[in-house]
Every structure is written in C-alpha cells, then in structure tokens.
Design a protein around this motif. Sequence first.
Motif, PDB file in Angstrom:
ATOM      1  N   THR A 165       0.863  -1.153   0.035  1.00  0.00           N
ATOM      2  CA  THR A 165       0.106  -0.218  -0.135  1.00  0.00           C
ATOM      3  C   THR A 165       0.885   1.269  -0.117  1.00  0.00           C
ATOM      4  OG1 THR A 165      -2.105  -0.960   0.872  1.00  0.00           O
ATOM      5  CG2 THR A 165      -1.525   1.320   1.506  1.00  0.00           C
ATOM      6  N   PRO A 166       2.125   1.312   0.724  1.00  0.00           N
ATOM      7  CA  PRO A 166       2.863   2.589   0.770  1.00  0.00           C
ATOM      8  C   PRO A 166       3.270   2.866  -0.729  1.00  0.00           C
ATOM      9  CG  PRO A 166       3.287   1.359   2.667  1.00  0.00           C
ATOM     10  CD  PRO A 166       2.482   0.592   1.606  1.00  0.00           C
ATOM     11  N   GLU A 167       3.845   1.987  -1.364  1.00  0.00           N
ATOM     12  CA  GLU A 167       4.101   2.183  -2.782  1.00  0.00           C
ATOM     13  C   GLU A 167       2.882   2.492  -3.711  1.00  0.00           C
ATOM     14  OE1 GLU A 167       7.267   0.283  -6.060  1.00  0.00           O
ATOM     15  OE2 GLU A 167       6.367  -1.099  -4.159  1.00  0.00           O
ATOM     16  N   PHE A 168       1.732   1.859  -3.489  1.00  0.00           N
ATOM     17  CA  PHE A 168       0.624   2.258  -4.349  1.00  0.00           C
ATOM     18  C   PHE A 168       0.192   3.832  -3.973  1.00  0.00           C
ATOM     19  CE2 PHE A 168      -3.975   1.082  -5.464  1.00  0.00           C
ATOM     20  CZ  PHE A 168      -3.872   1.406  -6.591  1.00  0.00           C
ATOM     21  N   ILE A 169       0.263   4.167  -2.635  1.00  0.00           N
ATOM     22  CA  ILE A 169      -0.147   5.551  -2.328  1.00  0.00           C
ATOM     23  C   ILE A 169       0.796   6.434  -2.951  1.00  0.00           C
ATOM     24  CG2 ILE A 169       0.126   7.070  -0.497  1.00  0.00           C
ATOM     25  CD1 ILE A 169      -1.391   4.830   1.377  1.00  0.00           C
ATOM     26  N   SER A 170       2.032   6.081  -3.031  1.00  0.00           N
ATOM     27  CA  SER A 170       3.169   7.049  -3.621  1.00  0.00           C
ATOM     28  C   SER A 170       2.872   7.263  -4.971  1.00  0.00           C
ATOM     29  CB  SER A 170       4.555   6.367  -3.432  1.00  0.00           C
ATOM     30  OG  SER A 170       5.540   7.206  -4.026  1.00  0.00           O
ATOM     31  N   TRP A 171       2.260   6.237  -5.853  1.00  0.00           N
ATOM     32  CA  TRP A 171       2.263   6.412  -7.206  1.00  0.00           C
ATOM     33  C   TRP A 171       0.839   7.223  -7.521  1.00  0.00           C
ATOM     34  CZ3 TRP A 171       4.934   6.433 -11.385  1.00  0.00           C
ATOM     35  CH2 TRP A 171       6.226   5.444 -11.234  1.00  0.00           C
ATOM     36  N   LEU A 172      -0.175   6.986  -6.475  1.00  0.00           N
ATOM     37  CA  LEU A 172      -1.447   7.804  -6.753  1.00  0.00           C
ATOM     38  C   LEU A 172      -1.256   8.996  -6.493  1.00  0.00           C
ATOM     39  CD1 LEU A 172      -3.907   5.180  -4.859  1.00  0.00           C
ATOM     40  CD2 LEU A 172      -4.131   5.774  -7.227  1.00  0.00           C
ATOM     41  N   ALA A 173      -0.436   9.500  -5.483  1.00  0.00           N
ATOM     42  CA  ALA A 173      -0.158  10.850  -4.908  1.00  0.00           C
ATOM     43  C   ALA A 173       0.571  11.631  -6.142  1.00  0.00           C
ATOM     44  CB  ALA A 173       0.931  10.854  -3.911  1.00  0.00           C
ATOM     45  N   ARG A 174       1.627  11.186  -6.775  1.00  0.00           N
ATOM     46  CA  ARG A 174       2.580  11.494  -7.674  1.00  0.00           C
ATOM     47  C   ARG A 174       1.754  11.645  -9.159  1.00  0.00           C
ATOM     48  NH1 ARG A 174       7.832   8.392  -7.927  1.00  0.00           N
ATOM     49  NH2 ARG A 174       6.605   6.689  -7.297  1.00  0.00           N
ATOM     50  N   GLU A 175       1.249  10.512  -9.447  1.00  0.00           N
ATOM     51  CA  GLU A 175       0.731  10.337 -10.883  1.00  0.00           C
ATOM     52  C   GLU A 175      -0.581  10.843 -10.945  1.00  0.00           C
ATOM     53  OE1 GLU A 175       0.538   6.770 -14.170  1.00  0.00           O
ATOM     54  OE2 GLU A 175      -0.311   6.387 -12.120  1.00  0.00           O
ATOM     55  N   ALA A 176      -1.430  10.641 -10.043  1.00  0.00           N
ATOM     56  CA  ALA A 176      -2.851  11.174 -10.145  1.00  0.00           C
ATOM     57  C   ALA A 176      -3.211  12.305  -9.372  1.00  0.00           C
ATOM     58  CB  ALA A 176      -3.817  10.003  -9.778  1.00  0.00           C
ATOM     59  N   GLY A 177      -2.374  12.643  -8.448  1.00  0.00           N
ATOM     60  CA  GLY A 177      -2.647  14.033  -7.672  1.00  0.00           C
ATOM     61  C   GLY A 177      -3.266  13.657  -6.560  1.00  0.00           C
ATOM     62  N   VAL A 215      -3.046  11.867   0.365  1.00  0.00           N
ATOM     63  CA  VAL A 215      -2.508  10.759   0.986  1.00  0.00           C
ATOM     64  C   VAL A 215      -3.630  10.068   1.586  1.00  0.00           C
ATOM     65  CG1 VAL A 215      -1.361   9.560   2.941  1.00  0.00           C
ATOM     66  CG2 VAL A 215      -0.224  11.463   1.614  1.00  0.00           C
ATOM     67  N   GLY A 216      -4.773  10.634   2.347  1.00  0.00           N
ATOM     68  CA  GLY A 216      -5.897  10.086   2.808  1.00  0.00           C
ATOM     69  C   GLY A 216      -6.758   9.431   1.821  1.00  0.00           C
ATOM     70  N   LYS A 217      -7.213  10.211   0.454  1.00  0.00           N
ATOM     71  CA  LYS A 217      -7.736   9.629  -0.541  1.00  0.00           C
ATOM     72  C   LYS A 217      -7.071   8.640  -1.118  1.00  0.00           C
ATOM     73  CE  LYS A 217      -8.502   9.453  -5.364  1.00  0.00           C
ATOM     74  NZ  LYS A 217      -7.531   8.916  -6.291  1.00  0.00           N
ATOM     75  N   ALA A 218      -5.947   8.534  -1.100  1.00  0.00           N
ATOM     76  CA  ALA A 218      -5.183   7.305  -1.803  1.00  0.00           C
ATOM     77  C   ALA A 218      -4.935   6.114  -0.973  1.00  0.00           C
ATOM     78  CB  ALA A 218      -3.544   7.857  -2.032  1.00  0.00           C
ATOM     79  N   GLY A 219      -5.153   6.274   0.408  1.00  0.00           N
ATOM     80  CA  GLY A 219      -5.327   5.249   1.388  1.00  0.00           C
ATOM     81  C   GLY A 219      -6.324   4.387   1.401  1.00  0.00           C
ATOM     82  N   PHE A 220      -7.627   5.409   1.041  1.00  0.00           N
ATOM     83  CA  PHE A 220      -8.987   4.928   1.004  1.00  0.00           C
ATOM     84  C   PHE A 220      -9.287   4.088  -0.282  1.00  0.00           C
ATOM     85  CE2 PHE A 220     -13.240   5.855  -0.878  1.00  0.00           C
ATOM     86  CZ  PHE A 220     -13.835   4.984   0.059  1.00  0.00           C
ATOM     87  N   GLU A 221      -8.380   4.484  -1.431  1.00  0.00           N
ATOM     88  CA  GLU A 221      -8.630   3.817  -2.491  1.00  0.00           C
ATOM     89  C   GLU A 221      -7.843   2.539  -2.624  1.00  0.00           C
ATOM     90  OE1 GLU A 221      -7.584   4.769  -7.385  1.00  0.00           O
ATOM     91  OE2 GLU A 221      -7.502   6.359  -5.973  1.00  0.00           O
ATOM     92  N   ALA A 222      -6.527   2.330  -1.896  1.00  0.00           N
ATOM     93  CA  ALA A 222      -5.988   1.491  -1.711  1.00  0.00           C
ATOM     94  C   ALA A 222      -6.606   0.120  -1.082  1.00  0.00           C
ATOM     95  CB  ALA A 222      -4.414   1.503  -1.154  1.00  0.00           C
ATOM     96  N   HIS A 223      -7.263   0.923  -0.001  1.00  0.00           N
ATOM     97  CA  HIS A 223      -8.148  -0.322   0.735  1.00  0.00           C
ATOM     98  C   HIS A 223      -9.344  -0.540   0.126  1.00  0.00           C
ATOM     99  CE1 HIS A 223     -11.032  -1.668   4.095  1.00  0.00           C
ATOM    100  NE2 HIS A 223     -11.703  -1.087   3.304  1.00  0.00           N
TER     101      HIS A 223
END
Length: 486
Positions: A85-97, A100-108
Amino acid sequence: MSFFETQTWNGRIFSGGWREGDGGIADVVAPATGETLAQYGVATPTDLDRAVTEASQAQRVWAAVPFTARAAIFRRAGQLVEEHTPEFISWLAREAGSGVGKAGFEAHLVASEFYSAAAAVEQPYGQLLRSGKPRLSFSRRVPVGVVGVISPFNFPGILSARSLAPALAAGNGVILKPDPRTAVSGGLFLAAIVEAAGFPEGLVHVLPGGADIGAALVDHADVPVISFTGSTAAGRAVGAAGAQKLKRVHLELGGNNALIVLDDVDVEAAASAGAWGSFLHQGQICMTTGRHIVHEAVYDEYVRLLSEKARHIPVGDTGASDVPLGPIIDERQRDKIHALVEGSRAAGATISAGGSYDGLFYQPTVISDSQADHPAFTEEVFGPVAPVIKFSTIEEAVSIARQSDYGLSLGILTRNVMRGLEIADQIPSGIVHINDQTVDDESVAPFGGVGASGTGARFGGAEANLEAFTETQWVTVQGEIERYPF
C-alpha cells in the motif's frame, strides 16, 4: 529485486508478461510538477489482437481451476495490495494528484475488491427451476469469455479493480485499458499484483494507450462485454459502438449530485459533510457533491461555514507532502472548471471562496447565490467547486434536484431520517445516503446510476457482479431420451 521494480515494467505493457508495446513508449508525468516519473509502453490494435487470443485461451483453463484454488489466488492478491500500500499510495499521489488520505482509502478499496472476489467464487452460481417434465431443470451463470475494461484517471486503481476482480472471479479473461494519464496506478501496478498473486499467464492484459486502442477494444469481435467508466459524452460513443456489435456494455458515467440540507440540521456537521463531498480529490469524482440545495433557514450559516472550510484546506504537491488536495489532472480540465466558475459569476452568482488557481492547483471554491440555470450548477464541473442554492419548501428542493439529467448519488441531511427517505423516493438516483454526503463506495454494495449517469448492471456485491460479467444458461437433465411423435 523488490516488488514493482521500475526496471521490470518501465516502457512496457503487460501482455503475456512484461514486453514492449508496438506503439512505442510514452511518459508518466506528475501533474503537480510536470516531472517525468517513468515511461509506459503504448499498445496498438495489433497488441490487442494478440492479447485477446491469449486471454481467450487462458480463460478456458482458468474457468476449470477449482474454486478453492481460485479463491486462494484472490486472497493473495488482496494481501499483496495491503503489503505494498505505501508504494501504491506514492504512485497515486504523484501520478494522479491524490491526497494521502484519498489514496489510502483507494488502496483499501482495491484490496477489498480482491477479497470480495475470493468470497464470490465460493458462492452459489445458479438456481433450481421447476419444470412441467420429469427432469432436473436449473439455470447457471457461465463466463462470457473475455471482458474489456476501460478505466479513467480520477480513482484509477479502484475503477480498474472493481471490474477486473469480479470479471476474473466469474471465470473470464480481462483486457484492461487504463487512462494514459494514470497508466501506472490504474493499470501497471495492478498487473504486478496479478502476476505476483499467481493468476495464469495470459489471463490478464494491461494495454495503456490512446483512444484508438479503446475503440479497437470496444469493436473487437471476441470481447463480448465492455465495462467503461468515464464521461457521459464518451460513454454515449462507447455504447453506440457496442450496440452495433450487439455487445453488452456497462457504462458508469458522470454525475451532478445533489446534497439537500434541511432546516433541522447541525449546520457545522452539514458544512463538514458538504466540504468533503465537493472538495475531496479536487472534486474529480463522479460522485462529487455538485449541487448544494440548502433550506433558507440555515442557508447563510451554511455558506459561511462551507466558505471558511474551503479557505483553510491546503492545496499543493501531494507527491511531496501530505496536503489533502493536489493538482487538477491537466490544463484542459482546469480551464473547463474555471470557465464554469466564471460563467456563473457572470450570470450573477457570488464567489464566496476560491475561484482562482496557480498552475494546476485550483482553490476550493464556494459559489453562493446560485440559480438552477447557472453553468456551474447545471453541468458536471469535475473540480473543487461547491455551488449553493436556496430553497424554502420541500417541493422546491425536490424540483431543483430533479432538474438534472444525471442520477448517480444523492445525499440528504436531516434529523428526521424518515422524512429524508420520503424525499429520496421522489428523486431518481442510483445511490442515496441519508445523513451523509454523496461520495462513498464499498466492494460489497451495488454501485451505479440512472439517466445520464449510466446504464447496464451495477458494480459491487456478488449478485450485481454476476449479472455484469456472466451469461445465464438454462440446463435440463433427464434419465431417458424424450420420445416424440415424429
């Protein structure tokens, strides 16, 4: 080598393993900075033909795998998403803008899709039927073969996974075309999950590319079901093209979702819900609260509190810090947002907060004194914009809410929940939340809209997913050959 090592996938597509696409390569760009993060392979219709052939062959093998073994693979996939999940969050943050909270919810949610798929393969997939003859009669769900998935940029991981996982659970192969702006978080990361979890080689193909590959996927004779998530305009084109081929096309499209705030609410709580509904992920969500319909008794306080919240929400580079809001995906989308805001201002609305931008960073915006015919109120903005309109009677609120062609999600805030349900009964919507804003999703809940918000089966839950990704087959069995008068 660690999981999702860049050198493994950089400049490649996923199709029978990691390989170069016939269309060359393209850059993965961070919208916040313009930085090139990596490269992805670009697929062509030739790549697609090869992928469909391989997926068709692998699907027949996959459908015959015992359900216990298939369930174990899905559970492993869910575990892998959680582990990385941390790696996934990193890509969501950088590539999709993504914040972190939204990205964590999406990974879940992505992990949940694989876990729900594991449970789905263990569920009944048919029913016994009565028959006027002395025989066994039943219906059963069978795979369609190969499912084509076309996913967007805004929630790239979940909007790919919510079709990918249940389509695989139903025994199908999958061709996934992610949005080229989020080729990694919407496709290549999931390809790495699929590979590491142990799905058969050739069963899943991830083919990033432009409109040509999407059109070829919809047109392909050996892809009988298309799952498309995107704009209503694009969905109409996909639906029309699929109809020509007599395909089943599931369309999850746009929304201009209403949040009705009654006069008996805790206004602070209501404004908090409204801010989340309009500003989460820069408003780039099909379920975003696009119309705040507020009773006149609490209207002024609601606008004040909502504007206060908007002015204090940090906006910045989500890839470099944990700010909650990041950039708009590109200049074209930013300019569309600003034109709608300025169009409403010109029509007589008041910009109570925001209404400006710096590069791709658009400030959370509140538009008060809105009217039902103002541009930002009538159209799907897909940006961090909250138009607020006043009403005096329930009938007026219902009338305003019903004016939209969209019908995806509806929120109603009130202390009287039964009155909220009565109001909801009068407004066409695929989703209703009483005492919550309009943005929510769970892998076990049926998701989809009515009207201009979509058509086809829902996503989510065993029943809806079976409906979406299988065919119904009628089977009869009897001990002796039937005798006929011929």
